[in-house]
Design a protein around this motif. Sequence first.
Motif, short mmCIF file in Angstrom:
data_model
loop_
_atom_site.label_atom_id
_atom_site.label_comp_id
_atom_site.label_asym_id
_atom_site.label_seq_id
_atom_site.Cartn_x
_atom_site.Cartn_y
_atom_site.Cartn_z
N GLN A 67 0.82 -1.22 0.02
CA GLN A 67 0.02 0.04 0.08
C GLN A 67 0.91 1.22 -0.12
OE1 GLN A 67 -3.40 0.29 -0.17
NE2 GLN A 67 -2.81 2.44 -0.84
N GLN A 68 1.99 1.17 1.05
CA GLN A 68 2.93 2.24 1.01
C GLN A 68 3.51 2.75 -0.49
OE1 GLN A 68 5.14 1.18 4.16
NE2 GLN A 68 4.10 2.60 5.63
N SER A 69 3.82 1.80 -1.16
CA SER A 69 4.37 1.65 -2.43
C SER A 69 3.66 2.28 -3.60
CB SER A 69 5.14 0.42 -2.99
OG SER A 69 4.18 -0.39 -3.34
N GLN A 70 2.38 2.08 -3.43
CA GLN A 70 1.26 2.52 -4.33
C GLN A 70 1.00 4.19 -4.03
OE1 GLN A 70 -0.11 1.13 -6.98
NE2 GLN A 70 1.23 -0.62 -6.71
N ASP A 71 1.02 4.28 -2.80
CA ASP A 71 0.77 5.71 -2.28
C ASP A 71 2.12 6.46 -2.61
OD1 ASP A 71 -1.51 4.85 -1.16
OD2 ASP A 71 -0.63 4.91 1.02
N TYR A 72 3.13 6.11 -2.68
CA TYR A 72 4.25 6.58 -2.95
C TYR A 72 4.52 7.18 -4.43
CZ TYR A 72 9.26 7.35 -4.31
OH TYR A 72 10.51 7.69 -4.83
N LEU A 73 3.97 6.08 -5.26
CA LEU A 73 4.08 6.13 -6.78
C LEU A 73 2.75 7.26 -7.16
CD1 LEU A 73 4.12 2.48 -7.99
CD2 LEU A 73 5.87 4.27 -8.21
N ARG A 74 1.85 7.16 -6.67
CA ARG A 74 0.78 8.33 -6.61
C ARG A 74 1.25 9.56 -6.33
NH1 ARG A 74 -1.84 10.72 -3.14
NH2 ARG A 74 -1.56 9.08 -1.62
N ARG A 75 1.95 9.75 -5.13
CA ARG A 75 2.40 11.12 -4.91
C ARG A 75 3.49 11.56 -5.82
NH1 ARG A 75 2.79 8.46 -0.02
NH2 ARG A 75 4.88 8.48 0.03
N ALA A 76 4.28 10.60 -6.36
CA ALA A 76 5.39 10.89 -7.49
C ALA A 76 4.93 11.34 -8.69
CB ALA A 76 6.35 9.77 -7.61
N GLN A 77 3.95 10.82 -9.23
CA GLN A 77 2.99 11.13 -10.48
C GLN A 77 2.50 12.47 -10.00
OE1 GLN A 77 0.31 7.74 -10.96
NE2 GLN A 77 1.67 7.14 -12.35
N GLN A 79 3.59 14.90 -8.19
CA GLN A 79 4.65 15.90 -8.23
C GLN A 79 5.08 16.19 -9.66
OE1 GLN A 79 5.74 17.73 -5.66
NE2 GLN A 79 4.05 16.69 -4.55
#
Length: 95
Positions: A67-77, A79
């Motif tokens: 879940q954290q990795s999916q959240d990280y990818l979403r935040r990176a997108q 940005q």
Amino acid sequence: MTADHARKTARHGDKERQIVVSVRFPEPLLQKVNAFAAVVGESANAVIREAVEAHINTQVHSPEFQQQSQDYLRRAQEQVAVLGGEDALVASAAS
């Protein structure tokens, strides 16, 4: 750390280049590491490397990490979209 320093700290003959890092441990934890290393006949460095590797291997398969990795990818997108303007935002939302 500079690349020059990393080269100087690499061990010759090792399969993988090893880089020296500094990590702070509370004294009681370091005492446990050293005691464990003495009992199993390994260096404290080896014990710490093996423990970190085992911890990461366990964690990356957990639902929380996924879940954290999916959240990280979403935040990176998000940005990247900010940097690219509205066109990038639309492309990011479509993916």
